[in-house]
Write an enzyme that holds these catalytic residues in place. Sequence first.
Site, PDB file in Angstrom:
ATOM      1  N   HIS A 115      -2.190  11.607   5.535  1.00 40.19           N
ATOM      2  CA  HIS A 115      -3.135  11.306   6.628  1.00 40.19           C
ATOM      3  C   HIS A 115      -3.115  12.376   7.722  1.00 40.19           C
ATOM      4  O   HIS A 115      -4.031  12.420   8.555  1.00 40.19           O
ATOM      5  CB  HIS A 115      -2.816   9.951   7.263  1.00 40.19           C
ATOM      6  CG  HIS A 115      -3.033   8.782   6.356  1.00 40.19           C
ATOM      7  ND1 HIS A 115      -4.224   8.558   5.704  1.00 40.19           N
ATOM      8  CD2 HIS A 115      -2.202   7.772   5.971  1.00 40.19           C
ATOM      9  CE1 HIS A 115      -4.122   7.462   4.964  1.00 40.19           C
ATOM     10  NE2 HIS A 115      -2.898   6.972   5.109  1.00 40.19           N
ATOM     11  N   ASP A 166      -2.463   7.198  -3.894  1.00 38.99           N
ATOM     12  CA  ASP A 166      -2.075   6.263  -2.837  1.00 38.99           C
ATOM     13  C   ASP A 166      -3.258   5.305  -2.593  1.00 38.99           C
ATOM     14  O   ASP A 166      -4.408   5.693  -2.756  1.00 38.99           O
ATOM     15  CB  ASP A 166      -1.759   7.061  -1.560  1.00 38.99           C
ATOM     16  CG  ASP A 166      -1.154   6.215  -0.458  1.00 38.99           C
ATOM     17  OD1 ASP A 166       0.076   6.283  -0.280  1.00 38.99           O
ATOM     18  OD2 ASP A 166      -1.902   5.485   0.222  1.00 38.99           O
ATOM     19  N   HIS A 195      -4.420   4.301   0.074  1.00 39.77           N
ATOM     20  CA  HIS A 195      -5.226   4.728   1.218  1.00 39.77           C
ATOM     21  C   HIS A 195      -5.839   6.107   0.938  1.00 39.77           C
ATOM     22  O   HIS A 195      -5.242   6.911   0.218  1.00 39.77           O
ATOM     23  CB  HIS A 195      -4.360   4.819   2.477  1.00 39.77           C
ATOM     24  CG  HIS A 195      -3.689   3.528   2.847  1.00 39.77           C
ATOM     25  ND1 HIS A 195      -2.438   3.190   2.387  1.00 39.77           N
ATOM     26  CD2 HIS A 195      -4.106   2.500   3.628  1.00 39.77           C
ATOM     27  CE1 HIS A 195      -2.106   1.994   2.870  1.00 39.77           C
ATOM     28  NE2 HIS A 195      -3.099   1.555   3.622  1.00 39.77           N
ATOM     29  N   ASP A 246       1.541   2.194  -2.997  1.00 41.80           N
ATOM     30  CA  ASP A 246       1.061   0.995  -2.304  1.00 41.80           C
ATOM     31  C   ASP A 246      -0.151   0.355  -2.981  1.00 41.80           C
ATOM     32  O   ASP A 246      -0.654  -0.664  -2.517  1.00 41.80           O
ATOM     33  CB  ASP A 246       0.780   1.271  -0.819  1.00 41.80           C
ATOM     34  CG  ASP A 246       0.073   2.582  -0.575  1.00 41.80           C
ATOM     35  OD1 ASP A 246      -0.359   3.234  -1.552  1.00 41.80           O
ATOM     36  OD2 ASP A 246      -0.051   2.973   0.604  1.00 41.80           O
TER      37      ASP A 246
HETATM   38 ZN   LIG Z   1      -0.938   4.443   1.563  1.00 37.45          ZN
END
Ligand SMILES: [Zn+2]
Length: 349
Positions: free
Chosen positions: A127, A162, A164, A249
């Site tokens: 991120h 991931d 996200h 995740d």
């Molecule tokens: Zn994540």
Amino acid sequence: MFVVVLIGTHAQYLEHDSGTFHPESPSRITAVLEGVRRAGLEDQLRFFTPTEADPGSLEAVHAQEYLINLQRFCVMGGGAIDSDTTVSDQSFRAAVLAAGAGLDAIKKLQAGEADSAFLVVRPPGHHATSSTAMGFCLINNVAVSVAHLVSQGNKVAVIDFDAHHGNGTQDVFYQSDKVLYVSTHQHPLYPGTGRVQELGAEDGFGYTVNLPVPEGSSGETVRAALEIVAQPVIELFSPDWIVISAGFDGHYKDPLTNLGLTAKDFYEMTSWATSFVRKGHTLVFLEGGYDLDALRDSTTATLGALAGELILPKEDEVRGKVSHETVESLAESRKRALGDRDPYLGTKH
Ligand SMILES: [Zn+2]
């Protein structure tokens, strides 16, 4: 064939204190290392202690001013950077050693010491943008390694599974045709980016492949999306290196997300991703993953994929069906977004 996997990890990763009850905790590293141990591949693993990334490599991705301010903020005791991201006095050093793990692994792989590398690091990185820490991430570990490989003349495909979207990694290489960024992620979900229509810009148009899937999607759906939509692009791109943002995740046990992946899906995706390059050209970075059992089991399976062996936990039974509707809609959306450009890399005829 005897396959050797590097494992890069450092005691300093446990010293990054993200705050009491924060899901991105030091115990994640312990769980991942337990997963490494349970893979039972001792003869094939080579552990190494990473060194700090050099300033030049960090500045190839991050603004110098950002790095100076982040270091100062940490050294003065740290605190909250935003509502998700908190640092302690040890965090900057942990982050620089996390980025350094990738650079050290590249050197070792290029010296022929192993066939791939699994980097058990925190804080995670995908991120972090060139000038912003966010989403538990300070320095973009993957981007630092990718930028280094590109500076050597390599073409690199980043596979980010991931749950996200890796907005930071996408952002750093958005205008580059030397980096193909492929991400599967739950959508809508933090950080909100990663729509199919985000395709890259200028020379990099077409070199971003986003595959957002709705909550509840199975591993079968995620893998079908990768194979049907992303694979032709990766094959045409023909990467020299694969760098995996391995967030676990998406596992069905994860408390922060709502996907349905199992350890076996991480095995399958890692095997698939490594198939595009020669031995010795794969880096795997730990990103997210917040259920400790899921982290442990997914690590065992991922490491098995790197070592060429299917090793699964006993309870890995939950399987979903493929949603053809989701996969077809992703393929159709990408085609529509590319318009009259080439359906793979977006080049104009
Ligand atoms: Zn994540």
